[in-house]
Design an enzyme around this catalytic site. Structure first.
Site, PDB file in Angstrom:
ATOM      1  N   ASP A  96      -0.284   5.024   0.987  1.00 53.75           N
ATOM      2  CA  ASP A  96      -0.497   5.981   2.085  1.00 53.75           C
ATOM      3  C   ASP A  96      -0.348   5.304   3.438  1.00 53.75           C
ATOM      4  O   ASP A  96      -0.943   4.255   3.693  1.00 53.75           O
ATOM      5  CB  ASP A  96      -1.897   6.602   1.975  1.00 53.75           C
ATOM      6  CG  ASP A  96      -1.994   7.533   0.772  1.00 53.75           C
ATOM      7  OD1 ASP A  96      -1.140   8.414   0.643  1.00 53.75           O
ATOM      8  OD2 ASP A  96      -2.917   7.345  -0.035  1.00 53.75           O
ATOM      9  N   ASP A 140       0.839  -1.201   0.000  1.00 52.74           N
ATOM     10  CA  ASP A 140       0.000   0.000   0.000  1.00 52.74           C
ATOM     11  C   ASP A 140       0.877   1.255   0.000  1.00 52.74           C
ATOM     12  O   ASP A 140       2.032   1.213   0.430  1.00 52.74           O
ATOM     13  CB  ASP A 140      -0.857  -0.052   1.275  1.00 52.74           C
ATOM     14  CG  ASP A 140      -1.744   1.157   1.422  1.00 52.74           C
ATOM     15  OD1 ASP A 140      -2.294   1.618   0.421  1.00 52.74           O
ATOM     16  OD2 ASP A 140      -1.889   1.620   2.577  1.00 52.74           O
TER      17      ASP A 140
END
Lengths: 174, 174
Positions: free
Chosen positions: B9, B7
């Protein structure tokens, strides 16, 4: 519920018709899909035209205005009763297409939630049971069953079940 | 080669630090990550501040300037020798982030090919062996093994192996 992944360009959207319209208009030509059998359109163009044609894909407007592939809305609506639908498009090749592709889907397929839209490159990353795609490279990489959606550049492909149209996709999957 | 999805963020990018810096600067505050234990920052803000803070995420500049999470470049470089790396980010929630996220990856992780970047929503669509993510909802949906990357909002989560930092991810996966 089985999961169905669907490509955008040349499957939901008639990108090739749009491209040929623009090319014919810009160069006073009358090139048709039928003349492209087995080839990508770019490879059939006179060398002198290619530089300008390449700019089409750097223009976000180009992606905004692509017409629907005939029957796609009706078929996807029916398929969504039997399958969980994800839209999986190789947008990473053309970063300027991100926003117009997202907006195009919102306009023409408002029932498809943003959570079920995927912009990717290598479609081996897609976890789904079926993938309807015109691009043989993506069908080869996909881990589920690939269904080839007929386009001039894939007419000689024989390794996948084939759909010539959206009613054909319905016949195969419903 | 096993496949590792990562991922962006709160994992590769220290989005929360960036958000708190901007909030503290705009409102003369000194809110820190430590004060957020178990909560998303937005839920801790005075109601009078929330309307302005919500606009941060409609600003493409916000995404362009997010700093790297400490150790992410070094760890991802090492992990790429053992795993096929895909970046999988839930960008569909914030369409204005598409282009700055793509550019951020090109700037900070030039060795990651565009074909291995995925903008998605529901991460159950990701076919990979491992997913490193701070968002418990994505880890729940993911079909492989999820590894929770510590962020204030997930500190009470116990169902997944946990990494508090990038050296921790290396220890778990190398």
């Amino acid at each position: 519920m089985q999961r169905l992944a669907i490509d955008m360009d040349e499957v939901m959207a008639d990108t090739l018709a749009h491209y040929l319209n623009r090319y014919n208009s810009d160069f006073g030509q009358s090139l048709t899909k039928a003349e492209l059998g087995g080839k990508r359109p770019f490879d059939t163009l006179p060398l002198a035209h290619r530089e300008q044609v390449m700019t089409y894909f750097q223009d976000p407007e180009f992606f905004a205005d692509i017409p629907l592939m005939e029957g796609s809305q009706e078929a996807i609506s029916k398929l969504s009763e039997r399958y969980e639908i994800f839209i999986t498009t190789a947008a990473m090749d053309v970063p300027c297409s991100f926003t117009p592709k997202f907006q195009w889907l919102a306009r023409h397929f408002p029932e498809i939630q943003p959570s079920h839209i995927v912009f990717c490159g290598d479609k081996s990353i897609i976890a789904a049971d079926f993938l309807v795609d015109d691009n043989v490279r993506h069908l080869e990489n996909f881990r589920g069953e690939g269904i080839v959606f007929t386009a001039p550049h894939n007419v000689h492909e024989t390794r996948f079940r084939r759909a010539d149209s959206w009613p054909d996709v319905e016949r195969l999957l419903l």
